[in-house]
Motif scaffolding. Sequence first.
Motif, mmCIF file in Angstrom:
data_model
loop_
_atom_site.group_PDB
_atom_site.id
_atom_site.type_symbol
_atom_site.label_atom_id
_atom_site.label_comp_id
_atom_site.label_asym_id
_atom_site.label_seq_id
_atom_site.Cartn_x
_atom_site.Cartn_y
_atom_site.Cartn_z
ATOM 1 N N GLN A 238 0.810 -1.221 0.000
ATOM 2 C CA GLN A 238 0.000 0.000 0.000
ATOM 3 C C GLN A 238 0.841 1.267 0.000
ATOM 4 N N GLN A 239 2.170 1.089 0.060
ATOM 5 C CA GLN A 239 3.109 2.216 -0.025
ATOM 6 C C GLN A 239 2.856 3.261 1.056
ATOM 7 N N GLN A 240 2.501 2.858 2.231
ATOM 8 C CA GLN A 240 2.319 3.810 3.316
ATOM 9 C C GLN A 240 3.487 3.719 4.288
ATOM 10 N N ARG A 241 3.791 4.828 4.939
ATOM 11 C CA ARG A 241 4.873 4.847 5.914
ATOM 12 C C ARG A 241 4.411 4.128 7.180
ATOM 13 N N LEU A 242 5.270 3.269 7.662
ATOM 14 C CA LEU A 242 4.934 2.532 8.877
ATOM 15 C C LEU A 242 6.208 2.239 9.656
ATOM 16 N N ALA A 243 6.029 1.971 10.927
ATOM 17 C CA ALA A 243 7.149 1.654 11.817
ATOM 18 C C ALA A 243 6.975 0.229 12.320
ATOM 19 N N LEU A 244 8.078 -0.497 12.352
ATOM 20 C CA LEU A 244 8.085 -1.851 12.882
ATOM 21 C C LEU A 244 8.833 -1.838 14.211
ATOM 22 N N VAL A 245 8.149 -2.261 15.261
ATOM 23 C CA VAL A 245 8.755 -2.340 16.592
ATOM 24 C C VAL A 245 8.886 -3.816 16.956
ATOM 25 N N TYR A 246 10.113 -4.250 17.078
ATOM 26 C CA TYR A 246 10.435 -5.637 17.445
ATOM 27 C C TYR A 246 10.644 -5.647 18.965
ATOM 28 N N CYS A 276 -2.431 -4.607 22.042
ATOM 29 C CA CYS A 276 -3.656 -4.422 21.256
ATOM 30 C C CYS A 276 -4.341 -3.099 21.577
ATOM 31 N N ASP A 277 -4.022 -2.502 22.722
ATOM 32 C CA ASP A 277 -4.602 -1.205 23.086
ATOM 33 C C ASP A 277 -3.874 -0.034 22.425
ATOM 34 N N GLU A 278 -2.781 -0.295 21.731
ATOM 35 C CA GLU A 278 -2.035 0.772 21.062
ATOM 36 C C GLU A 278 -2.901 1.389 19.960
ATOM 37 N N PRO A 279 -3.202 2.702 20.052
ATOM 38 C CA PRO A 279 -4.131 3.312 19.082
ATOM 39 C C PRO A 279 -3.602 3.378 17.657
ATOM 40 N N HIS A 280 -2.281 3.388 17.469
ATOM 41 C CA HIS A 280 -1.724 3.526 16.119
ATOM 42 C C HIS A 280 -1.333 2.177 15.515
ATOM 43 N N ARG A 281 -1.726 1.101 16.156
ATOM 44 C CA ARG A 281 -1.295 -0.205 15.656
ATOM 45 C C ARG A 281 -2.027 -0.553 14.357
ATOM 46 N N GLN A 303 3.243 12.546 15.810
ATOM 47 C CA GLN A 303 4.443 12.229 16.576
ATOM 48 C C GLN A 303 5.448 11.468 15.715
ATOM 49 N N PRO A 304 6.726 11.706 15.915
ATOM 50 C CA PRO A 304 7.741 10.896 15.237
ATOM 51 C C PRO A 304 7.651 9.440 15.689
ATOM 52 N N ALA A 305 8.176 8.570 14.862
ATOM 53 C CA ALA A 305 8.096 7.133 15.141
ATOM 54 C C ALA A 305 8.775 6.776 16.461
ATOM 55 N N LEU A 306 9.910 7.434 16.747
ATOM 56 C CA LEU A 306 10.637 7.117 17.977
ATOM 57 C C LEU A 306 9.798 7.444 19.205
ATOM 58 N N GLU A 307 9.062 8.564 19.168
ATOM 59 C CA GLU A 307 8.215 8.933 20.301
ATOM 60 C C GLU A 307 7.053 7.956 20.462
ATOM 61 N N LEU A 308 6.467 7.520 19.337
ATOM 62 C CA LEU A 308 5.388 6.539 19.413
ATOM 63 C C LEU A 308 5.870 5.242 20.048
ATOM 64 N N ALA A 309 7.040 4.788 19.611
ATOM 65 C CA ALA A 309 7.588 3.543 20.156
ATOM 66 C C ALA A 309 7.931 3.687 21.632
ATOM 67 N N GLU A 310 8.514 4.829 22.017
ATOM 68 C CA GLU A 310 8.850 5.051 23.433
ATOM 69 C C GLU A 310 7.595 5.061 24.289
ATOM 70 N N ALA A 311 6.537 5.701 23.805
ATOM 71 C CA ALA A 311 5.286 5.731 24.561
ATOM 72 C C ALA A 311 4.697 4.334 24.704
ATOM 73 N N LEU A 312 4.811 3.531 23.653
ATOM 74 C CA LEU A 312 4.325 2.155 23.712
ATOM 75 C C LEU A 312 5.090 1.357 24.765
ATOM 76 N N LEU A 313 6.402 1.501 24.793
ATOM 77 C CA LEU A 313 7.202 0.762 25.767
ATOM 78 C C LEU A 313 6.918 1.231 27.194
ATOM 79 N N GLN A 314 6.645 2.516 27.361
ATOM 80 C CA GLN A 314 6.305 3.014 28.700
ATOM 81 C C GLN A 314 5.050 2.342 29.231
ATOM 82 N N ARG A 315 4.067 2.146 28.353
ATOM 83 C CA ARG A 315 2.834 1.470 28.790
ATOM 84 C C ARG A 315 3.107 -0.008 29.086
#
Length: 640
Positions: A238-246, A276-281, A303-315
């Motif tokens: 779909q050629q959309q920008r996405l972030a992969l968090v391993y 599953c509660d992550e709103p941007h998943r 938000q930049p991808a790094l901030e999204l990932a950091e917020a996810l890890l905080q939760r």
Amino acid sequence: MTKEPANDSHTLIMQLKERLKREQDLRRDAERDAAQVRDRFQRERLKLQAITDIAATHEHEEPLRWASHIALATLTRQTCWCHCRAYYFPFEAQGRSQAFATTDGHASPLDHESTLLTPSALEWLDSNEPLTLYQDRLTQRPCGTTEPNWPESLPRRCLYTIGLDGEGFGGFELFGWQEDEDPDFSNELMQSLARELAHIYKSERDRHSMEQMAYQDPLTGLGNRAAFFRDLDNLATQQQRLALVYIDIDGFREINDECGHDIGDLYLCRIAMRLCDEPHRLSVSRLGSDEFMVLLSLEASPQPALELAEALLQRLRQPIVIEDHLIEPGISAGLAIYPDDANTVHTLFYAADLAIYRAHESGGNTLRRFDADIANSTKERKQLAQQVRQAVNSDEFETWFQPIIGADRRIVGAEALLRWTAPQAPGPAEFVPVLERQGLMRSVGYQTLARVMARAAQWRREGLHFEHISVNVSPAQLREPVFVDQVATLLRETGLPAYCLILEITESLFISAERPVLGRLANLRRMGVKLALDDFGTGYSSLGYLQWMPLDILKIDKSFVARLDGEPARRDITIVRAIIRIARACGLSVVAEGIETEVVARRLVSLGAHYLQGYHFSRPVAETAMRALLREHKPSGKQR
């Protein structure tokens, strides 16, 4: 006397009329029978055509939907029912029911919220009775005023079960204006269509179950590894920008060991729920035992991808209480962005994998973004791995020896060390991990062991005195079921006494405490081979090993030895003294490695160390140099 002609004519006419009537009756009966045959043939043709059309939907992307449309359209065209619905139970409890409707032969899907069957029909479907398919069942009920979901002004309704072998899958709900002129045909047609739809439904349900097994993690309900790569492929196209968090859960093995596997499973499920509660998943998958993959959409997020990932890890790191256990999750993660860091899905996964590897190298419980440094170091590691494989094929690795000295300053043995002799080749700290990762350590380790044992046996035959030769053994070698037999064969072929061979084991092997490995170590000791624990003091519970591990020798790590140089702190001396006393109390010999000054050597002897090793006495040397050192220290007495 003759009869009158008039009477004879009348009788004849009456007979002819009766004959004509019989023939007309017979003809009407024949025409009626022929019409019935034609009607029967037409019925069978209509049923066969509908069944054929339904059977052809097996190749369609949505066979149940299209088969239902064909069945419902056939009913509206060929029976008195002008409005029809089909309703199916969901394939699984959490799924959504499927509903379809047809009016005047035009089939269309129904909106789920507004097209549930009438309340009485749903009650009928949910009861036990319709779960048995009655082949001759045709229920007609008058329209009631309490069911506003019925089509307006349609006074007649028919309910019919869709099912097989006593199991109900759903039902027809049909509406009409007038009485059914041919209820037998309608019943036959509904029976045939319901049977075919039941087969389609069952096939789709089985396919759905197989897909669930193929793409769903059975513990957490998330997608599995196959589902992750499927979703990744679909999103990338779909050629959309996405972030992969391993994501990797730190210390999960310890949680299983301390709390039990049931608590560990619940812990994984709680982590899955938070993901599953992550709103941007866009997608959440469980890749392995304690590894998860999260695809985040970057299209609509400010938000930049790094901030999204950091917020996810905080939760994710918020404490979790399971029964009486309070768990504070430690989370390591690698982040890669498409298409910034990778232009294909597989390179995106590889980039995230490299990033989480760096996160683990940094001590864990952190997030690392894929960057140029990781890319460059990865390129260097690839080059080194290729060079190591080539070196193995070219036999560029040699065995060198570092003398081990007794308290009387005589050589009592040596440790065999692997060295890469090519120009500008890296040291063992760099190439040994590569050998292990490449799966080459088994063959290289066996070749080294065979070479060292042969040399040691030859030195004994030459009359060169030494007590033992030490060889490092990798965990990969000890996990081989044939390793004990290999050692026994080498002892027999070389003639080296078993008591002269010391196998040095790393502490990481004891941390895993694999039962087959422990059994092999015990077998080696029964053969007379001695076992040494290398780098003692660098693990998690070193003292515990001395209680139950099959050991003969303990080697104090050089990090403790180095602290004894100059003016050491009282605590450093106390720690080394305690290690030596505990080892002696357990009946173990002590080797202090990494000695670089005479001051440290004397202190260790005074503290009770049996053997000394380090640059102060000799650096690792080649075989010829080691033979020369043994000759210099050759005793006058006869060798045992």
